[in-house]
Design a protein around this motif. Structure first.
Motif: not given
Lengths: 385, 388
Positions: A205-207, A163
């Motif tokens: 929050x940005x894969x 993550x």
């Protein structure tokens, strides 16, 4: 602060940064250096391992000696090993304790946190609590079960690492290899949230473009290994990287992609486990992007069988194999007794079968083009009637 | 292109909507491009290699010699006449890849398993665990048996009592904890059928199920089961109009969606179409999971969280990919209390076999994954039906 095991100067261009951890010896488990701090039922009934550290060492050596990425040469390797008495790894490699690994996760991350063209690799082997195939596992470190911290806290928290790497500026090619001997899930069934092991605190929050996760044991299965020789996962992984998972790139070269690893890694581990009369089912998760991880210096070698049809023609048949440049790779060889078995590089070939003696007139010389590719080519059968 | 020859490929085993599936390389193995079957292609004279990955998992390749002014027709894979058999082989290959027989069995030594003479199954409504009469829904197609295992293939059709609910298949042998798998069927949609494989020994039993939908769904499913993720995503992207705009088969659409997610290509599908998949099948958590992941990849974390909450409300995702993605999104990163619903989902996520496409795990009651596992009472009054 522990220094990287490998640190190459790579200039301003992209680099690969690896964190490799292998834990066989557990200080607070039975037969460990320190008497168990908690009873066996509270340490999940775990025992010392015999092959996790040598597995990690095997992968680290592959990175050092063979890894050949298309764009991001090897920059750093941070290596931590806690070997059992049966394993032979070099002296002087720092132990995989929380005190060593926790800051190393952060310094490893800092290498590529603002470098999207870099490649990040994490390999972790040891006891583990497997979660889903998009989370990986919580891998227990050498001092797991220490009385001065929470039960699970001396661990590598792979889910928070994954993550934490989900950001646009971070290295966009990420590979996670989790080689964990899985703790039975009913023993940790109440553990829903992550437990603040060594990891990254701030989730992104940005894969990324690629975050490929290969795990050696799905929940409720065990990771297998030969004592002192490495786990089946590491053996299969290196075989795949060395050619079993090879596929063609656009230019006709042989490469290992994140996608090409999926099937061959699963099949090879399943086959190796069957040889040990057991089962082990690896999984792959995360986001794959058909990204090239490794470029093979030459076509991978393949074991190929050659036969003729009908079988009665075999005593009279002789095979010659030429590559796409016309160079003879297999000189005129008898096909009797069948099959003719040869090891040749993967590629496009012309197989010519001659009939001798010429009076075996019911059969006729024949030629066909065949493409031989990994992982294991089908037997080549050529008709001579 | 002076002096060119013409080539026309056909791949009967794949539907036209699968798109340009034939990979063409020159004699130096350099990629020329991906070719659409049933179209004329002009090529310079010379040697080429054409290949295609079939849904059975096999790779079919042919070396072809193109001659100036000549037209060459090349058929890859089984021909039209062999297609009915090929479809059966494709389903069998997919089921075998999803649940290998020797996965269930210990094969050697004193602990070797023996095939079960009898096994039991029942169907449960996913919302409340109520048993449903399995007899009208399950039809045995084929049985195979060797010393160590008995494998039974069945066709399953949505039972009328499903009433729009998802269905658990529960299988058991005496004295062992049952195995549970979600069936890839949805009543009130076109996804009415699936194929089930049960592998039973005296000391273990496992089941898997794969959709038996239209040609497109079957192709995507088979590619996923045999580990050809790239091929699955390729077909899903090429056929996105059929899969996602019309949602003819929501289960096929979901599997195509997962393939595209895995390859980071979900942005090739219009957001509205994914929202339709989620909204038009309110009993199907997977639509909401895919919508959540699509939103996350666009950077819309609020929408991602809303869809994830909706998916959790709907229940356990049908597919292991959906369960894994949802668990990864919802698991707290710090110790905290969680709702019972999330607790149950995370427990199933820990138990599930991610090597299978559908969600499958061992438990006495799939609605109580945290309960102590034990062998059930296999009395018919509890809905169990015997198979031998």
């Amino acid at each position: 602060m522990v220094k990287p095991w490998i640190k190459h100067a790579t200039g301003d261009g992209p680099s690969t940064h690896a964190l490799v951890i292998g834990v066989s010896a557990y200080e607070h488990l039975p037969d460990g250096a320190t008497p168990p701090a908690v009873p066996a039922e509270e340490s999940f009934g775990l025992r010392q391992l015999q092959s996790a550290a040598s597995s990690a060492w095997s992968f680290a050596q592959w990175l050092r000696d063979d890894y050949n990425p298309p764009k991001a040469p090897l920059g750093t390797v941070r290596l931590f090993l806690s070997p059992s008495g049966k394993e032979h790894v070099p002296a002087g490699i720092p132990a995989a304790t929380f005190a060593n690994v926790e800051p190393a996760v952060r310094t490893w991350f800092k290498e590529f946190k603002d470098r999207p063209d870099d490649v990040a690799i994490l390999y972790a082997a040891g006891h583990g609590i497997m979660l889903s195939k998009d989370e990986g596992a919580i891998v227990l470190l050498e001092d797991f079960g220490s009385p001065d911290r929470g039960m699970i806290q001396n661990s590598l928290d792979v889910p928070t690492v994954i993550k934490g790497l989900a950001a646009k500026k971070v290295a966009q090619s990420q590979f996670f290899f989790i080689d964990a001997c899985s703790v039975k899930p009913e023993l940790v069934k109440d553990m829903e949230s992550l437990q603040k092991g060594a990891g990254l605190d701030v989730p992104g929050h940005n894969p990324p473009s690629v975050a490929a996760i290969y795990a050696s044991a799905a929940p409720d299965t065990l990771a297998l290994g030969a004592p002192g020789k490495g786990t089946l996962f590491s053996q299969a992984l290196v075989e795949c990287l060395d050619g079993l998972a090879a596929t063609l790139d656009d230019g006709g070269g042989w490469v290992i992609r994140d996608t090409s690893m999926v099937g061959p890694l699963k099949d090879r581990i399943t086959n190796l486990a069957a040889e040990h009369d057991a089962e082990q089912v690896p999984t792959s998760g995360g986001t794959l992007g058909s990204t090239v991880l490794h470029v093979l210096p030459k076509p991978p070698p393949l074991e190929v069988e050659f036969r003729v049809a009908p079988g009665e023609a075999t005593p009279f048949c002789f095979a010659t194999l030429d590559d796409e440049q016309g160079k003879t790779v297999v000189k005129r060889s008898p096909l009797d007794p069948p099959p003719l078995q040869k090891t040749v590089p993967a590629g496009l070939y012309t197989l010519a079968v001659a009939i001798d003696p010429a009076e075996a007139k019911r059969f006729k010389a024949s030629q066909q083009i065949c493409f031989l590719r990994p992982p294991k080519p089908q037997p080549v059968v050529i008709k001579v009637s | 292109m002076t002096g060119a020859g013409t080539v026309r490929f056909s791949v009967p085993a794949l539907p036209e909507e699968a798109g340009p599936v034939v990979e063409l390389r020159d004699q130096n193995l350099k990629l020329i491009g991906q070719q659409q079957p049933d179209r004329d292609i002009a090529l310079d004279p010379g040697l080429y290699l054409a290949s295609v990955v079939l849904p059975t998992g096999e790779s079919e390749q042919q070396a072809i010699q193109v001659k100036a002014g000549k037209t060459l027709k090349v058929e890859l894979g089984p021909g039209e006449a062999a297609l009915p058999r090929e479809a059966t082989e494709m389903h069998a290959a997919a089921l075998t890849a999803d649940l290998p027989t020797d996965l269930v069995m210990k094969t050697g030594g004193a602990d070797a398993s023996t095939a079960a003479n009898e096994w039991f199954c029942r169907l449960l409504r996913a919302s409340d665990g109520t048993p449903i009469d399995a007899a009208p829904a399950l039809e045995v197609i084929e049985r195979t048996r060797d010393q160590s295992a008995a494998a039974t293939d069945l066709l399953c059709i949505v039972p009328p009592e499903a009433h729009g609910d998802m269905i658990w298949l529960q299988v058991a042998v005496p004295g062992q904890v049952p195995n549970n798998c979600l069936l890839p069927i949805l009543s009130a949609t076109n996804a009415q059928k699936c194929r089930v494989r049960v592998v039973a020994a005296t000391d273990a039993i496992r089941a898997t199920a794969l959709p038996a939908g239209n040609e497109l769904t079957n192709s995507v499913t088979a590619y996923l089961a045999t580990g050809h993720l790239r091929a699955a995503a390729h077909v899903a992207a090429n056929a996105r109009d059929l899969l996602f705009e019309k949602v003819e088969d929501p289960i096929g659409a979901a599997l195509g969606g997962y393939a595209l997610l895995r390859l980071g290509r979900i942005d090739e599908v219009v957001e509205e179409w994914i929202a339709n998949l989620a909204n038009w099948t309110p009993a199907f958590p997977d639509g909401a999971v895919i919508a959540s992941e699509q939103a996350a990849r666009k950077g819309d974390t609020d929408a991602a969280d809303r869809w994830a909450a909706e998916a959790l409300k709907r229940g356990t995702p049908m597919f292991a990919d959906g369960l894994s993605l949802l668990a990864a999104r919802l698991r707290p990163t710090k110790p905290k209390r969680v709702t019972k619903r999330l607790q149950r989902l995370l427990a199933i996520a820990k138990l599930t076999d991610y090597a299978q496409i559908v969600v499958a795990f061992g438990a006495t009651d799939p609605l109580q994954p945290l309960a102590e596992p034990k062998a059930p009472d296999l009395d018919p009054k509890h809905g169990w039906k015997s198979y031998s």
